[in-house]
Motif scaffolding. Sequence first.
Motif, PDB file in Angstrom:
ATOM      1  N   HIS A  45       1.876 -18.063  16.536  1.00 45.96           N
ATOM      2  CA  HIS A  45       1.727 -18.038  15.088  1.00 45.96           C
ATOM      3  C   HIS A  45       3.090 -18.103  14.404  1.00 45.96           C
ATOM      4  CE1 HIS A  45      -2.432 -17.049  15.819  1.00 45.96           C
ATOM      5  NE2 HIS A  45      -2.041 -16.013  16.560  1.00 45.96           N
ATOM      6  N   PRO A  46       3.202 -18.892  13.345  1.00 48.48           N
ATOM      7  CA  PRO A  46       4.486 -18.968  12.643  1.00 48.48           C
ATOM      8  C   PRO A  46       4.702 -17.746  11.751  1.00 48.48           C
ATOM      9  CG  PRO A  46       2.882 -20.311  11.515  1.00 48.48           C
ATOM     10  CD  PRO A  46       2.207 -19.801  12.762  1.00 48.48           C
ATOM     11  N   VAL A  47       5.947 -17.523  11.372  1.00 45.28           N
ATOM     12  CA  VAL A  47       6.298 -16.467  10.419  1.00 45.28           C
ATOM     13  C   VAL A  47       6.328 -17.100   9.038  1.00 45.28           C
ATOM     14  CG1 VAL A  47       8.057 -14.821   9.709  1.00 45.28           C
ATOM     15  CG2 VAL A  47       7.649 -15.228  12.131  1.00 45.28           C
ATOM     16  N   THR A  48       5.541 -16.567   8.115  1.00 43.54           N
ATOM     17  CA  THR A  48       5.511 -17.089   6.751  1.00 43.54           C
ATOM     18  C   THR A  48       6.620 -16.442   5.943  1.00 43.54           C
ATOM     19  OG1 THR A  48       3.115 -17.318   6.939  1.00 43.54           O
ATOM     20  CG2 THR A  48       4.051 -17.432   4.734  1.00 43.54           C
ATOM     21  N   VAL A  49       7.423 -17.273   5.290  1.00 45.72           N
ATOM     22  CA  VAL A  49       8.520 -16.780   4.461  1.00 45.72           C
ATOM     23  C   VAL A  49       8.013 -16.693   3.023  1.00 45.72           C
ATOM     24  CG1 VAL A  49      10.864 -17.204   3.665  1.00 45.72           C
ATOM     25  CG2 VAL A  49      10.205 -17.853   5.981  1.00 45.72           C
ATOM     26  N   PRO A  50       7.962 -15.487   2.422  1.00 45.14           N
ATOM     27  CA  PRO A  50       7.442 -15.351   1.059  1.00 45.14           C
ATOM     28  C   PRO A  50       8.422 -15.892   0.017  1.00 45.14           C
ATOM     29  CG  PRO A  50       8.145 -13.227   1.902  1.00 45.14           C
ATOM     30  CD  PRO A  50       8.307 -14.210   3.019  1.00 45.14           C
ATOM     31  N   GLN A  51       7.925 -16.021  -1.217  1.00 42.16           N
ATOM     32  CA  GLN A  51       8.763 -16.463  -2.330  1.00 42.16           C
ATOM     33  C   GLN A  51       9.880 -15.453  -2.546  1.00 42.16           C
ATOM     34  OE1 GLN A  51       8.742 -19.156  -4.139  1.00 42.16           O
ATOM     35  NE2 GLN A  51       6.847 -20.108  -3.440  1.00 42.16           N
ATOM     36  N   GLY A  52      11.071 -15.930  -2.855  1.00 43.52           N
ATOM     37  CA  GLY A  52      12.194 -15.045  -3.129  1.00 43.52           C
ATOM     38  C   GLY A  52      13.015 -14.692  -1.909  1.00 43.52           C
ATOM     39  N   VAL A  53      12.620 -15.184  -0.738  1.00 40.54           N
ATOM     40  CA  VAL A  53      13.377 -14.924   0.488  1.00 40.54           C
ATOM     41  C   VAL A  53      13.935 -16.254   0.989  1.00 40.54           C
ATOM     42  CG1 VAL A  53      13.257 -14.111   2.869  1.00 40.54           C
ATOM     43  CG2 VAL A  53      11.964 -12.937   1.102  1.00 40.54           C
ATOM     44  N   GLY A  62       7.378 -14.027  22.056  1.00 37.82           N
ATOM     45  CA  GLY A  62       6.707 -13.134  21.113  1.00 37.82           C
ATOM     46  C   GLY A  62       7.643 -12.094  20.524  1.00 37.82           C
ATOM     47  N   THR A  63       8.602 -11.635  21.335  1.00 38.43           N
ATOM     48  CA  THR A  63       9.568 -10.650  20.855  1.00 38.43           C
ATOM     49  C   THR A  63      10.412 -11.230  19.727  1.00 38.43           C
ATOM     50  OG1 THR A  63       9.651  -9.647  23.030  1.00 38.43           O
ATOM     51  CG2 THR A  63      11.460  -9.150  21.538  1.00 38.43           C
ATOM     52  N   ALA A  64      10.912 -12.454  19.932  1.00 39.06           N
ATOM     53  CA  ALA A  64      11.747 -13.091  18.912  1.00 39.06           C
ATOM     54  C   ALA A  64      10.955 -13.336  17.636  1.00 39.06           C
ATOM     55  CB  ALA A  64      12.303 -14.408  19.443  1.00 39.06           C
ATOM     56  N   ARG A  65       9.703 -13.713  17.774  1.00 38.13           N
ATOM     57  CA  ARG A  65       8.865 -13.959  16.598  1.00 38.13           C
ATOM     58  C   ARG A  65       8.684 -12.679  15.785  1.00 38.13           C
ATOM     59  NH1 ARG A  65       4.147 -12.309  14.019  1.00 38.13           N
ATOM     60  NH2 ARG A  65       3.232 -14.023  12.909  1.00 38.13           N
ATOM     61  N   ASN A  66       8.457 -11.550  16.458  1.00 40.44           N
ATOM     62  CA  ASN A  66       8.273 -10.289  15.734  1.00 40.44           C
ATOM     63  C   ASN A  66       9.569  -9.774  15.135  1.00 40.44           C
ATOM     64  OD1 ASN A  66       5.531  -9.923  15.799  1.00 40.44           O
ATOM     65  ND2 ASN A  66       5.564  -8.877  17.760  1.00 40.44           N
ATOM     66  N   VAL A  67      10.693 -10.021  15.777  1.00 40.23           N
ATOM     67  CA  VAL A  67      11.985  -9.640  15.204  1.00 40.23           C
ATOM     68  C   VAL A  67      12.224 -10.425  13.916  1.00 40.23           C
ATOM     69  CG1 VAL A  67      14.476  -9.760  15.571  1.00 40.23           C
ATOM     70  CG2 VAL A  67      13.003  -8.857  17.355  1.00 40.23           C
ATOM     71  N   ILE A  68      11.912 -11.710  13.939  1.00 36.41           N
ATOM     72  CA  ILE A  68      12.066 -12.551  12.744  1.00 36.41           C
ATOM     73  C   ILE A  68      11.136 -12.065  11.636  1.00 36.41           C
ATOM     74  CG2 ILE A  68      11.734 -14.873  11.825  1.00 36.41           C
ATOM     75  CD1 ILE A  68      12.659 -15.909  14.595  1.00 36.41           C
ATOM     76  N   ASN A 128       9.999  -9.042  11.181  1.00 40.71           N
ATOM     77  CA  ASN A 128      10.510  -7.775  10.659  1.00 40.71           C
ATOM     78  C   ASN A 128      11.677  -7.989   9.711  1.00 40.71           C
ATOM     79  OD1 ASN A 128       8.612  -6.263  12.018  1.00 40.71           O
ATOM     80  ND2 ASN A 128       9.963  -5.820  13.738  1.00 40.71           N
ATOM     81  N   ILE A 129      12.544  -8.940  10.013  1.00 44.82           N
ATOM     82  CA  ILE A 129      13.686  -9.212   9.134  1.00 44.82           C
ATOM     83  C   ILE A 129      13.215  -9.811   7.821  1.00 44.82           C
ATOM     84  CG2 ILE A 129      15.634 -10.790   8.868  1.00 44.82           C
ATOM     85  CD1 ILE A 129      16.486 -10.078  11.619  1.00 44.82           C
ATOM     86  N   VAL A 130      12.291 -10.764   7.885  1.00 44.82           N
ATOM     87  CA  VAL A 130      11.810 -11.427   6.666  1.00 44.82           C
ATOM     88  C   VAL A 130      11.057 -10.439   5.775  1.00 44.82           C
ATOM     89  CG1 VAL A 130      10.185 -13.168   5.817  1.00 44.82           C
ATOM     90  CG2 VAL A 130      11.781 -13.742   7.644  1.00 44.82           C
ATOM     91  N   SER A 131      10.174  -9.625   6.357  1.00 46.92           N
ATOM     92  CA  SER A 131       9.454  -8.654   5.529  1.00 46.92           C
ATOM     93  C   SER A 131      10.362  -7.506   5.094  1.00 46.92           C
ATOM     94  CB  SER A 131       8.226  -8.126   6.261  1.00 46.92           C
ATOM     95  OG  SER A 131       8.601  -7.457   7.427  1.00 46.92           O
ATOM     96  N   GLY A 132      11.401  -7.226   5.861  1.00 45.38           N
ATOM     97  CA  GLY A 132      12.331  -6.159   5.491  1.00 45.38           C
ATOM     98  C   GLY A 132      13.135  -6.483   4.252  1.00 45.38           C
ATOM     99  N   VAL A 133      13.658  -7.718   4.147  1.00 45.16           N
ATOM    100  CA  VAL A 133      14.441  -8.072   2.962  1.00 45.16           C
ATOM    101  C   VAL A 133      13.544  -8.306   1.754  1.00 45.16           C
ATOM    102  CG1 VAL A 133      16.379  -9.000   4.263  1.00 45.16           C
ATOM    103  CG2 VAL A 133      14.543 -10.530   3.548  1.00 45.16           C
ATOM    104  N   ASN A 134      12.248  -8.495   1.983  1.00 50.45           N
ATOM    105  CA  ASN A 134      11.319  -8.704   0.873  1.00 50.45           C
ATOM    106  C   ASN A 134      10.735  -7.389   0.364  1.00 50.45           C
ATOM    107  OD1 ASN A 134       9.764 -10.216  -0.960  1.00 50.45           O
ATOM    108  ND2 ASN A 134       8.025 -10.188   0.423  1.00 50.45           N
TER     109      ASN A 134
END
Length: 177
Positions: free
Chosen positions: A7-15, A66-72, A74-80
């Motif tokens: 599954h891809p990581v969705t990048v929200p608006q503003g990030v 899977g580990t790299a996907r979850n790290v990414i 966490n970073i994307v949702s963390g800055v948002n």
Amino acid sequence: MSRVGKHPVTVPQGVNVAISGNILSAKGKLGELSVRLTDDVEIKQEGNLVWVNPRNESLIARKMWGTARNVIRNIVSGVNEGFTRRLEINGVGYRAQVQGKELVLQLGYSHDVRYPIPTGIEIKCPDQTHIEIHGANKQQVGQIAAEIRAFRPPEPYKGKGVKYAEETVLRKEGKKK
């Protein structure tokens, strides 16, 4: 085959996400975080999606997918939005308060425990028995919560000490006559 990594990581608006080699950096309203990922995975960005794929079929590459996907994620949702960890203090006379850039804990010792608040982390005490730790870096928020809990972990007989809000302390029966 990784079920999470597909599954891809969705990048929200503003990030904003920038990828250079194996370094991914994300910038949002709560700050900027970057992470260096292993060479066994490949990162691609297509629009507002970040895809992670293994470079080869080795066991390590499939594990890190899977580990790299979850790290990414966490970073994307963390800055948002950021991450919050809540702690509760139980015990007579046990309390916490924020004084300037320090968290002051009274945990039954002869002295107050003073914990300096690191940069990028916000600690609030809505009342004397609750602590809220908020920040963009999930690992740092969890580490700080664990360090504060370690000052006086909950004991099993009366349940006194510092515990996570969602933690259940298994209680033991006391001495019998």
